[in-house]
Design an enzyme around this catalytic site. Structure first.
Site, PDB file in Angstrom:
ATOM      1  CG  ASP A  53      84.420  23.480  53.123  1.00  0.00           C
ATOM      2  OD1 ASP A  53      83.867  22.361  53.127  1.00  0.00           O
ATOM      3  OD2 ASP A  53      83.805  24.549  53.303  1.00  0.00           O
ATOM      4  CB  VAL A  67      77.939   9.466  47.055  1.00  0.00           C
ATOM      5  CG1 VAL A  67      78.616   8.256  46.451  1.00  0.00           C
ATOM      6  CG2 VAL A  67      78.810  10.084  48.152  1.00  0.00           C
ATOM      7  NE  ARG A  76      71.283  17.629  45.893  1.00  0.00           N
ATOM      8  CZ  ARG A  76      70.852  16.725  46.743  1.00  0.00           C
ATOM      9  NH1 ARG A  76      71.379  15.507  46.747  1.00  0.00           N
ATOM     10  NH2 ARG A  76      69.893  17.014  47.609  1.00  0.00           N
ATOM     11  CG  ASP A 113      74.101   7.101  44.977  1.00  0.00           C
ATOM     12  OD1 ASP A 113      73.580   6.020  44.627  1.00  0.00           O
ATOM     13  OD2 ASP A 113      73.531   7.917  45.732  1.00  0.00           O
ATOM     14  CD  GLU A 160      70.021  12.055  40.571  1.00  0.00           C
ATOM     15  OE1 GLU A 160      69.111  12.102  41.427  1.00  0.00           O
ATOM     16  OE2 GLU A 160      71.213  11.957  40.865  1.00  0.00           O
ATOM     17  CG  HIS A 216      70.112  10.166  44.406  1.00  0.00           C
ATOM     18  ND1 HIS A 216      69.915  11.401  43.852  1.00  0.00           N
ATOM     19  CD2 HIS A 216      70.519  10.395  45.686  1.00  0.00           C
ATOM     20  CE1 HIS A 216      70.167  12.347  44.755  1.00  0.00           C
ATOM     21  NE2 HIS A 216      70.541  11.755  45.879  1.00  0.00           N
ATOM     22  N   GLY A 225      72.039   7.558  50.143  1.00  0.00           N
ATOM     23  CA  GLY A 225      71.474   8.180  51.328  1.00  0.00           C
ATOM     24  C   GLY A 225      70.721   7.246  52.252  1.00  0.00           C
ATOM     25  CB  ALA A 226      69.434   3.865  51.892  1.00  0.00           C
TER      26      ALA A 226
END
Length: 320
Positions: free
Chosen positions: A171, A231, A233, A257, A262, A281, A284-285
């Site tokens: 990170d 999944v 960016r 994803d 896009e 994409h 995120g659901a």
């Protein structure tokens, strides 16, 4: 206090009960819900916005103190005027990792267990059993590399450990480790992360620093048996370089994803490469997403009135 609520894809509607909670948390605030196209009617004197606004709307928002985004990624909001303003920006960062990780592992298993191939072939898959079995791999003992160890990275680590995988993570910030990751490495670990990962999962926001990070050099540093999972960016990947790596066998496959463009045009080779699985994409659901974000917004309204630090604050200069 006036609160302007602008519903969108991740927050399609707000119940009367939640509007009442907002008003109460805001100390009797006026809460107005508008379609985005009608935002002009109320943006001028709004103190707080829940949603997204454009540069044009921001220029009219004379009283705006705080904007709470209805998304974890906020790159679309970071135009110069807003980024350099005193307006506080918060988001649902840290709240979306569970469903993003679910989706990432679903895509990963579509490749490793040849589920996408079986679905594509239909009844004819019975005629391809030997070659399908030859391509299937087990995740036990494989190394999951996590580029980013925020909420999504931590959720990925928990799932990876449940599959019997080893987990390494890096990170940009100094962040705590977890039961699955004894040590979180810093940015200098990037090349080693590429070299060690059997599955490399992108778990970072889009910033100037992360954009195009996965280019030809990065793919060449990965194992030819490695699978890329993304999944979060798509713009962190260079499309032509990714296509080249997948078509040449430089990497084993990609589970995506998100895409560098896009919506991804139908003529992109990513749609037809046999070692790629993609969804539009939709990671995120979640049936819990809107409620979690509203809960954070309501809590932050209380904190704002008490003069306390807000949850999910974005450093607008860093972009996360």
């Amino acid at each position: 206090m006036k609160i302007l609520v602008l519903p969108g894809l991740t927050l399609p509607e707000v119940s009367a009960a939640d509007l009442e909670r907002m008003a109460e948390a805001g100390g009797g605030a006026t809460v107005v819900v508008r379609d985005y196209a009608e935002a002009d009617q109320d943006i001028d004197d709004a103190d707080v916005v829940l949603g997204f606004i454009s540069r044009r709307l921001f220029r009219r928002a004379r009283k705006l103190r705080w904007l709470h985004a209805i998304a974890s990624g906020v790159d679309a909001l970071l135009f110069d005027e807003f980024r350099n303003s005193e307006v506080i920006l918060t988001s649902e960062k840290g709240l979306v990792g569970e469903h993003l990780a679910d989706h990432a592992f679903g895509l990963l298993l579509m490749l490793t267990r040849q589920l996408a191939t079986a679905h594509r072939l239909g009844a004819d898959c019975w005629n391809h059993r030997p070659e399908m079995r030859a391509q299937e791999i087990e995740l036990t003992g494989a190394t999951m590399g996590l580029w980013g160890f925020g909420g999504t990275g931590r959720a990925m680590a928990r799932r990876a450990a449940a599959f019997g995988m080893k987990v390494v993570a890096m990170d940009r910030e100094v962040v705590p480790a977890s039961p699955e990751v004894q040590r979180v490495e810093g940015p200098d670990f990037f090349d080693e992360l590429l070299a060690r990962s059997d599955v490399l999962a992108i778990c970072t926001p889009l910033t100037p620093e992360t954009r195009n990070k996965f280019n030809r050099a990065a793919f060449r540093a990965m194992q030819d048996s490695a699978i890329l999972v993304n999944v979060t960016r798509g713009e962190v990947m260079v499309e032509d370089d990714l296509v080249e790596a997948l078509a040449s066998g430089q990497i084993r496959g990609a589970a995506l994803d998100v895409a560098p463009r896009e919506p991804l045009p139908a003529d992109s080779p990513l749609w037809t490469l046999p070692n790629v699985v993609m969804t539009p994409h939709t990671a995120g659901a979640s049936q819990f997403r809107a409620a979690r974000n509203i809960d954070r917004f309501v809590e932050n309204l209380k904190r704002l009135r008490r003069g306390e630090p807000l949850e999910g604050v974005i450093d607008k200069q860093l972009g996360y």
